[in-house]
Design an enzyme around this catalytic site. Structure first.
Site, PDB file in Angstrom:
ATOM      1  N   ARG A   1     -23.429 100.705 -67.609  1.00 41.38           N
ATOM      2  CA  ARG A   1     -24.373 102.131 -66.755  1.00 41.38           C
ATOM      3  C   ARG A   1     -25.384 101.616 -66.088  1.00 41.38           C
ATOM      4  O   ARG A   1     -25.424 102.344 -65.133  1.00 41.38           O
ATOM      5  CB  ARG A   1     -25.120 102.512 -68.423  1.00 41.38           C
ATOM      6  CG  ARG A   1     -24.184 103.758 -69.151  1.00 41.38           C
ATOM      7  CD  ARG A   1     -24.958 104.412 -70.867  1.00 41.38           C
ATOM      8  NE  ARG A   1     -24.060 105.393 -70.766  1.00 41.38           N
ATOM      9  CZ  ARG A   1     -23.650 105.795 -72.236  1.00 41.38           C
ATOM     10  NH1 ARG A   1     -24.776 104.743 -73.168  1.00 41.38           N
ATOM     11  NH2 ARG A   1     -23.145 106.774 -72.905  1.00 41.38           N
TER      12      ARG A   1
ATOM     13  N   GLY B   1     -16.961 109.245 -75.219  1.00 41.43           N
ATOM     14  CA  GLY B   1     -17.479 107.432 -75.257  1.00 41.43           C
ATOM     15  C   GLY B   1     -16.600 106.604 -75.825  1.00 41.43           C
ATOM     16  O   GLY B   1     -16.364 105.932 -75.213  1.00 41.43           O
TER      17      GLY B   1
END
Ligand code: ADP
Ligand code: MG
Length: 396
Positions: free
Chosen positions: A35, A353
């Site tokens: 991320r 996810g």
């Protein structure tokens, strides 16, 4: 959607950026910095433009109180290593430390505000509370760039309310996510295939409802397939089953037939007597799951069927693993779908996810897919066709 260019010349301007730095930590060590890496293009472009960059982000669920366990300190350190520019971590969100750090900022430097969820107003359901925090944040900056795709489905102070107060635009990560997910859901090149799996059918009803009206082929695997098999009258042993969803699933099966959607279900299942990595496995036809066994993956014939049909698609949207990929023995279905997309030339988008984690865990080169979304909930809501507050607020 407004882009960074719309903000004009940013040299010397204070630009507040919402990033998604909610990385997994183990004993204070970041175990996957994906991320942070995904946030770099926008941050680098702002630095190159000579902006003073102020980043807002959250980590974990500190529930509105200051908790050192959820400090962004490890993120600040990792970000500085990756971006090669000094990153100062403020000790608070909008307090004296943040204000001081921001006023000391030079062009092309970065301040990371402390975990924005240390402030309970960030996620408050009360508009006035969120707006009050947003006003304090707005005082720190001249413009706002929204680049935390993982949070754009949230109506939160640092995502939504702030965008109403100062000139605002979408960052390049958010733009790429939206473009890719729209391309894979609205007016896709055909044949258009949707592959759904994961644990619960009830989590994915909105996705099925939306994409059933658009898809040419709908593949079902994972834990949710057993509710489909039960709806067709098969017994599913001790597999994951949501009995209360059987009538809904029956309606979807009928709707697929009416619309001429090719509903592709597995023809065989890899079963085991228990949910364990080393459970003895066995392959059976879909209509022969014994009462004391559970399905943990689609079987080898299904892998071939799914792969050969997927190879004909021009666009594929995939959400949800085909089996319990965390156990090597039950990862074949997920691997087969990933391989079909990885080898194919179709436009392929992976959302969710666990699905994104699965392709990485299984060792696929991320660059062989058109897009792997960085947002779980946000990508799911886009697949559901919902309007996301953090996106709508950036649109003219
Ligand atoms: P995503 O996060 O990609 O949207 P989900 O959260 O819906 O996916 O589902 C992921 C989980 O589903 C994985 O942890 C996987 O082990 C589980 N799963 C897949 N197939 C099965 C199955 N047959 N039985 C139990 N769990 C399953
Ligand atoms: Mg999940």
């Amino acid at each position: 959607m407004r882009t960074i260019e719309s903000l004009g010349d940013l040299r010397g301007k204070r630009v507040l950026v919402r990033s998604d730095f909610n990385v997994p930590l183990k004993d204070g060590i970041i175990t996957d910095d994906g991320r942070i890496r995904a946030a770099l293009p926008t941050l680098t472009s702002l630095i190159d433009a000579g902006a003073k960059v102020i980043i807002m982000a959250h980590l974990g669920r500190p529930k509105g109180t200051v908790n050192p366990d959820f400090s962004l300190a490890p993120v600040a350190k990792r970000l500085q290593e990756l971006i090669g520019v000094p990153v100062t971590l403020a000790q608070d969100v909008t307090g004296p430390s943040a204000q001081e750090a921001v006023s000391a900022l030079k062009d092309g430097e970065i301040v990371l505000l402390e975990n924005v969820r240390f402030d309970s107003r960030e996620t408050s359901k009360v508009d006035e509370e969120r707006q009050a925090l947003a006003r304090e944040l707005a005082e720190l900056a001249d413009a706002f760039v929204s680049d935390g795709f993982g949070v754009v489905h949230r109506k939160q102070a640092s995502v939504y309310d702030i965008a109403k107060l100062i000139p605002s635009a979408a960052g390049s990560l958010v733009l790429k996510e939206i473009e890719s997910l729209r391309r894979a859901t609205e007016n896709p090149d055909r044949p258009y295939a949707v592959v759904l799996g994961g644990s619960k059918v009830s989590d994915k009803l909105g996705v099925i409802a939306n994409l059933l009206t658009k898809a040419d082929m709908l593949f079902i695997g994972g834990g949710m397939v057993y509710t489909f098999l039960a709806a067709q009258g098969h017994s599913v042993g001790t597999s994951l089953l949501e009995e209360d969803q059987i009538p809904t699933v029956r309606r979807y099966i009928a709707e697929a037939a009416e619309r001429g959607v090719d509903l592709v279900l597995p023809v065989d299942i890899t079963i085991a007597p228990e949910f364990a990595a080393d459970a003895p496995k066995q392959v059976v036809p879909v209509d022969a799951i014994p009462d004391d066994h559970m399905g943990l993956d689609i079987g080898p014939a299904s892998c071939e069927l799914f792969a050969s049909k997927l190879a004909t698609a021009q666009t594929v949207a995939w959400n949800g693993p085909m089996g319990v990929f965390e156990f090597e023995a039950f990862s074949s279905g997920t691997r087969a779908v990933a391989e079909a997309l990885s080898k194919g030339t179709m436009f392929s988008v992976i959302g969710g996810g666990d699905s994104a984690a699965a392709v990485r865990l299984l060792g696929f080169d991320e660059a062989t897919f058109s897009h792997i979304s960085t947002g779980g909930g946000a990508s799911l809501e886009l697949l559901e066709g919902k309007v996301l507050p953090g996106i709508a607020v950036l649109e003219d």
